[in-house]
Motif scaffolding. Structure first.
Motif, PDB file in Angstrom:
ATOM      1  N   HIS A   1      -2.561   5.434  -1.117  1.00 53.64           N
ATOM      2  CA  HIS A   1      -3.963   5.798  -0.935  1.00 53.64           C
ATOM      3  C   HIS A   1      -4.926   4.714  -1.398  1.00 53.64           C
ATOM      4  O   HIS A   1      -6.133   4.966  -1.494  1.00 53.64           O
TER       5      HIS A   1
ATOM      6  N   HIS B   1      -9.063  10.018   0.993  1.00 52.93           N
ATOM      7  CA  HIS B   1      -7.844   9.683   1.720  1.00 52.93           C
ATOM      8  C   HIS B   1      -7.447   8.238   1.398  1.00 52.93           C
ATOM      9  O   HIS B   1      -6.267   7.926   1.244  1.00 52.93           O
TER      10      HIS B   1
ATOM     11  N   TRP C   1      -5.880   6.270   9.151  1.00 50.84           N
ATOM     12  CA  TRP C   1      -6.340   7.560   8.667  1.00 50.84           C
ATOM     13  C   TRP C   1      -7.238   8.272   9.673  1.00 50.84           C
ATOM     14  O   TRP C   1      -7.417   9.494   9.582  1.00 50.84           O
TER      15      TRP C   1
END
Length: 220
Positions: free
Chosen positions: A187, A140, A211
């Motif tokens: 990212h 992620h 996140w």
């Protein structure tokens, strides 16, 4: 990461990778992030590449021990790919399915930077190999700790087989890390590894926190 609509995707946790050159502080920052997350009640898996599995530990010894000597760049890349395949299948994917935050010290970007730019292998071919080995599982968030190679190598102590490469090798590695980060700013976060560790940790926390809301505990 792969699309959540993909029926083959089972991860429900959050995947964070730390990348950077030698002496950039990846291990320190990985540990600090793990401790902070655990203090907040998160389930955390802290791991590394190469060497995050029993098989990987044996492969790490081959790859990093100066006694190994010269390896064909393709051989080296294949050993790293084998480590990644075992690591993803037996450690990372089960932890993500369990709802954990997985923190890895190095992942695919290191292969692309070290074996691609460093060893001058064809990066597109190498990426196909690395993505196949990892079932195209992507973090992620990748935290890139950027440091001048001369500075980083001076912190590294007795050099292992990779650290012992000429500084020009490590300069190519650094440039490729930065190029990778520039292609996908959503990212990646690039942090100056010359800052105090406590300040870097604060910035890592700020980058990771958004996140965390995407993670959900696996249904028992």
């Amino acid at each position: 990461m792969q699309s959540a609509d993909d029926p083959l995707v089972t991860e429900v946790g959050v995947f964070v990778a730390f990348e950077g050159g030698e002496g950039s502080g990846k291990s320190t920052q990985s540990r600090l992030l793990s401790q902070w997350l655990e203090s907040r009640g998160r389930r955390v898996l802290l791991t590394r590449e190469p060497g995050g599995t029993e098989v990987g530990a044996r492969l790490r010894s081959i790859l990093l021990d100066p006694a190994t000597g010269h390896l064909s760049p393709r051989t080296e890349a294949l050993i790293y790919a084998a480590d990644k395949a075992e690591h993803v299948d037996t450690v990372i994917l089960p932890a993500l399915a369990d709802g954990s935050v997985v923190i890895t010290d190095r992942y695919v970007d290191s292969t692309l930077a070290y074996q691609g730019a460093g060893r001058a292998l064809h990066v597109n071919e190498l990426e196909s190999l690395a993505r196949w080995a990892t079932a195209d599982l992507r973090p992620h968030l990748t935290v890139l700790l950027d440091v001048d190679p001369a500075t980083g190598l001076s912190r590294a102590g007795e050099p292992d087989r990779i650290e012992g490469e000429p500084v020009e090798f490590h300069q190519r590695v650094r440039r490729h890390f930065l190029d990778l980060a520039a292609t996908d700013p959503e990212h990646y976060v690039v942090l100056d590894a010359n800052e105090a560790p406590e300040l870097i940790h604060e910035r890592v926390r700020a980058a990771v926190e958004p996140w965390l809301g995407q993670a959900r505990e696996a249904v028992s």
